[in-house]
Scaffold this motif. Structure first.
Motif, PDB file in Angstrom:
ATOM      1  N   MET A 101       0.853  -1.162   0.000  1.00 34.62           N
ATOM      2  CA  MET A 101       0.000   0.000   0.000  1.00 34.62           C
ATOM      3  C   MET A 101       0.903   1.231   0.000  1.00 34.62           C
ATOM      4  SD  MET A 101      -3.169   0.840   2.589  1.00 34.62           S
ATOM      5  CE  MET A 101      -2.508  -0.277   3.772  1.00 34.62           C
ATOM      6  N   LYS A 102       0.639   2.143  -0.925  1.00 35.38           N
ATOM      7  CA  LYS A 102       1.415   3.378  -1.020  1.00 35.38           C
ATOM      8  C   LYS A 102       0.586   4.503  -0.411  1.00 35.38           C
ATOM      9  CE  LYS A 102       3.931   1.909  -5.051  1.00 35.38           C
ATOM     10  NZ  LYS A 102       4.319   2.203  -6.416  1.00 35.38           N
ATOM     11  N   LEU A 103       1.011   4.959   0.767  1.00 35.91           N
ATOM     12  CA  LEU A 103       0.302   6.021   1.469  1.00 35.91           C
ATOM     13  C   LEU A 103       0.797   7.376   0.997  1.00 35.91           C
ATOM     14  CD1 LEU A 103       0.449   4.429   5.009  1.00 35.91           C
ATOM     15  CD2 LEU A 103      -1.479   4.424   3.420  1.00 35.91           C
ATOM     16  N   LEU A 104      -0.082   8.362   1.035  1.00 32.59           N
ATOM     17  CA  LEU A 104       0.271   9.706   0.593  1.00 32.59           C
ATOM     18  C   LEU A 104      -0.649  10.740   1.220  1.00 32.59           C
ATOM     19  CD1 LEU A 104      -2.128  10.347  -1.676  1.00 32.59           C
ATOM     20  CD2 LEU A 104      -0.722   8.781  -2.994  1.00 32.59           C
ATOM     21  N   THR A 105      -0.222  11.968   1.135  1.00 30.20           N
ATOM     22  CA  THR A 105      -1.083  13.090   1.482  1.00 30.20           C
ATOM     23  C   THR A 105      -1.403  13.813   0.183  1.00 30.20           C
ATOM     24  OG1 THR A 105       0.809  14.541   1.911  1.00 30.20           O
ATOM     25  CG2 THR A 105      -0.124  13.378   3.798  1.00 30.20           C
ATOM     26  N   TYR A 106      -2.541  14.495   0.149  1.00 29.32           N
ATOM     27  CA  TYR A 106      -2.897  15.217  -1.065  1.00 29.32           C
ATOM     28  C   TYR A 106      -3.797  16.396  -0.753  1.00 29.32           C
ATOM     29  CZ  TYR A 106      -7.402  12.701  -1.047  1.00 29.32           C
ATOM     30  OH  TYR A 106      -8.634  12.200  -0.722  1.00 29.32           O
ATOM     31  N   LEU A 107      -3.818  17.334  -1.687  1.00 31.56           N
ATOM     32  CA  LEU A 107      -4.686  18.501  -1.593  1.00 31.56           C
ATOM     33  C   LEU A 107      -5.852  18.316  -2.537  1.00 31.56           C
ATOM     34  CD1 LEU A 107      -2.052  21.374  -1.632  1.00 31.56           C
ATOM     35  CD2 LEU A 107      -3.344  20.539   0.330  1.00 31.56           C
ATOM     36  N   HIS A 108      -7.043  18.588  -2.028  1.00 32.45           N
ATOM     37  CA  HIS A 108      -8.248  18.503  -2.842  1.00 32.45           C
ATOM     38  C   HIS A 108      -9.256  19.495  -2.284  1.00 32.45           C
ATOM     39  CE1 HIS A 108     -11.238  16.765  -5.477  1.00 32.45           C
ATOM     40  NE2 HIS A 108     -12.070  16.698  -4.463  1.00 32.45           N
ATOM     41  N   GLY A 109      -9.777  20.336  -3.137  1.00 29.48           N
ATOM     42  CA  GLY A 109     -10.751  21.333  -2.689  1.00 29.48           C
ATOM     43  C   GLY A 109     -10.196  22.290  -1.659  1.00 29.48           C
ATOM     44  N   GLY A 110      -8.892  22.538  -1.708  1.00 27.73           N
ATOM     45  CA  GLY A 110      -8.263  23.464  -0.783  1.00 27.73           C
ATOM     46  C   GLY A 110      -7.944  22.870   0.580  1.00 27.73           C
ATOM     47  N   SER A 111      -8.206  21.569   0.775  1.00 24.06           N
ATOM     48  CA  SER A 111      -7.926  20.922   2.058  1.00 24.06           C
ATOM     49  C   SER A 111      -6.911  19.799   1.881  1.00 24.06           C
ATOM     50  CB  SER A 111      -9.207  20.314   2.636  1.00 24.06           C
ATOM     51  OG  SER A 111     -10.150  21.303   2.923  1.00 24.06           O
ATOM     52  N   SER A 112      -6.155  19.537   2.936  1.00 27.04           N
ATOM     53  CA  SER A 112      -5.194  18.455   2.941  1.00 27.04           C
ATOM     54  C   SER A 112      -5.872  17.176   3.426  1.00 27.04           C
ATOM     55  CB  SER A 112      -4.032  18.828   3.864  1.00 27.04           C
ATOM     56  OG  SER A 112      -3.058  17.821   3.852  1.00 27.04           O
ATOM     57  N   HIS A 113      -5.592  16.062   2.751  1.00 25.19           N
ATOM     58  CA  HIS A 113      -6.181  14.766   3.079  1.00 25.19           C
ATOM     59  C   HIS A 113      -5.077  13.715   3.067  1.00 25.19           C
ATOM     60  CE1 HIS A 113     -10.297  16.269   2.255  1.00 25.19           C
ATOM     61  NE2 HIS A 113      -9.669  16.995   1.352  1.00 25.19           N
ATOM     62  N   TRP A 114      -5.400  12.508   3.518  1.00 24.27           N
ATOM     63  CA  TRP A 114      -4.454  11.399   3.420  1.00 24.27           C
ATOM     64  C   TRP A 114      -5.162  10.176   2.867  1.00 24.27           C
ATOM     65  CZ3 TRP A 114      -4.536   6.736   6.182  1.00 24.27           C
ATOM     66  CH2 TRP A 114      -5.485   6.644   7.199  1.00 24.27           C
ATOM     67  N   GLY A 115      -4.390   9.339   2.193  1.00 28.01           N
ATOM     68  CA  GLY A 115      -4.992   8.163   1.590  1.00 28.01           C
ATOM     69  C   GLY A 115      -3.946   7.237   1.025  1.00 28.01           C
ATOM     70  N   ALA A 116      -4.376   6.418   0.070  1.00 22.10           N
ATOM     71  CA  ALA A 116      -3.493   5.440  -0.561  1.00 22.10           C
ATOM     72  C   ALA A 116      -3.673   5.492  -2.070  1.00 22.10           C
ATOM     73  CB  ALA A 116      -3.810   4.036  -0.048  1.00 22.10           C
ATOM     74  N   ALA A 117      -2.570   5.329  -2.787  1.00 14.69           N
ATOM     75  CA  ALA A 117      -2.621   5.280  -4.241  1.00 14.69           C
ATOM     76  C   ALA A 117      -3.202   3.940  -4.673  1.00 14.69           C
ATOM     77  CB  ALA A 117      -1.219   5.453  -4.817  1.00 14.69           C
ATOM     78  N   ALA A 118      -4.212   3.996  -5.522  1.00 16.09           N
ATOM     79  CA  ALA A 118      -4.846   2.776  -6.019  1.00 16.09           C
ATOM     80  C   ALA A 118      -5.813   3.115  -7.134  1.00 16.09           C
ATOM     81  CB  ALA A 118      -5.596   2.062  -4.905  1.00 16.09           C
ATOM     82  N   TYR A 119      -6.046   2.162  -8.031  1.00 20.09           N
ATOM     83  CA  TYR A 119      -7.080   2.301  -9.055  1.00 20.09           C
ATOM     84  C   TYR A 119      -6.919   3.554  -9.906  1.00 20.09           C
ATOM     85  CZ  TYR A 119      -9.014  -1.093  -5.864  1.00 20.09           C
ATOM     86  OH  TYR A 119      -9.178  -2.170  -5.042  1.00 20.09           O
ATOM     87  N   GLY A 120      -5.693   3.947 -10.184  1.00 18.53           N
ATOM     88  CA  GLY A 120      -5.463   5.107 -11.023  1.00 18.53           C
ATOM     89  C   GLY A 120      -5.748   6.428 -10.334  1.00 18.53           C
ATOM     90  N   GLY A 121      -5.704   6.432  -9.019  1.00 20.20           N
ATOM     91  CA  GLY A 121      -5.947   7.664  -8.269  1.00 20.20           C
ATOM     92  C   GLY A 121      -5.679   7.455  -6.795  1.00 20.20           C
ATOM     93  N   VAL A 122      -6.411   8.177  -5.974  1.00 18.39           N
ATOM     94  CA  VAL A 122      -6.240   8.110  -4.528  1.00 18.39           C
ATOM     95  C   VAL A 122      -7.532   7.652  -3.865  1.00 18.39           C
ATOM     96  CG1 VAL A 122      -5.739   9.431  -2.434  1.00 18.39           C
ATOM     97  CG2 VAL A 122      -4.589  10.009  -4.565  1.00 18.39           C
ATOM     98  N   VAL A 123      -7.414   6.678  -2.977  1.00 17.19           N
ATOM     99  CA  VAL A 123      -8.523   6.285  -2.113  1.00 17.19           C
ATOM    100  C   VAL A 123      -8.380   7.113  -0.838  1.00 17.19           C
ATOM    101  CG1 VAL A 123      -9.551   4.402  -0.789  1.00 17.19           C
ATOM    102  CG2 VAL A 123      -8.669   3.972  -3.081  1.00 17.19           C
ATOM    103  N   ASP A 124      -9.384   7.902  -0.510  1.00 17.00           N
ATOM    104  CA  ASP A 124      -9.355   8.796   0.651  1.00 17.00           C
ATOM    105  C   ASP A 124      -9.592   7.984   1.926  1.00 17.00           C
ATOM    106  OD1 ASP A 124      -9.761  10.685   2.641  1.00 17.00           O
ATOM    107  OD2 ASP A 124     -11.003  11.990   1.398  1.00 17.00           O
ATOM    108  N   LEU A 125      -8.494   7.566   2.570  1.00 16.00           N
ATOM    109  CA  LEU A 125      -8.614   6.764   3.782  1.00 16.00           C
ATOM    110  C   LEU A 125      -9.075   7.592   4.968  1.00 16.00           C
ATOM    111  CD1 LEU A 125      -5.527   4.415   3.389  1.00 16.00           C
ATOM    112  CD2 LEU A 125      -7.946   3.863   3.040  1.00 16.00           C
ATOM    113  N   GLY A 126      -8.790   8.877   4.963  1.00 20.02           N
ATOM    114  CA  GLY A 126      -9.283   9.738   6.036  1.00 20.02           C
ATOM    115  C   GLY A 126     -10.805   9.770   6.075  1.00 20.02           C
ATOM    116  N   ARG A 127     -11.437   9.734   4.917  1.00 16.68           N
ATOM    117  CA  ARG A 127     -12.903   9.728   4.836  1.00 16.68           C
ATOM    118  C   ARG A 127     -13.458   8.340   5.100  1.00 16.68           C
ATOM    119  NH1 ARG A 127     -16.637   8.467   1.085  1.00 16.68           N
ATOM    120  NH2 ARG A 127     -15.110   8.090  -0.542  1.00 16.68           N
TER     121      ARG A 127
END
Length: 80
Positions: free
Chosen positions: A1-27
């Motif tokens: 599992m490749k974990l990462l942080t990312y910005l979306h909608g002006g907010s910082s989130h965390w998740g995992a790279a998968a399926y050609g994008g990011v799965v928002d694990l914080g949500r």
């Protein structure tokens, strides 16, 4: 599992790279507040994250012009 942080909608989130994008694990795992908390949660938390990634599709697709900016997980994202 490749974990990462990312910005979306002006907010910082965390998740995992998968399926050609990011799965928002914080949500998907609201009881785990950050990447650090995921590691502190041990095997049970990591299994829950793996199951969330396996069960879902990307919340933020990785494509040219996508509204997400991501990087390797290196810090706890601000709540948002």
């Amino acid at each position: 599992m490749k974990l990462l942080t990312y910005l979306h909608g002006g907010s910082s989130h965390w998740g995992a790279a998968a399926y050609g994008g990011v799965v928002d694990l914080g949500r998907r795992l609201p009881h785990i507040a950050s990447v650090l908390a995921l590691f502190e949660g041990g095997g049970a938390a990591l299994r829950a994250a793996g199951e969330a990634v396996a069960a879902g599709s990307a919340d933020c697709p990785r494509q040219t012009g996508a509204p997400c900016r991501w990087s390797a997980a290196s810090r706890t994202p601000a709540s948002g």
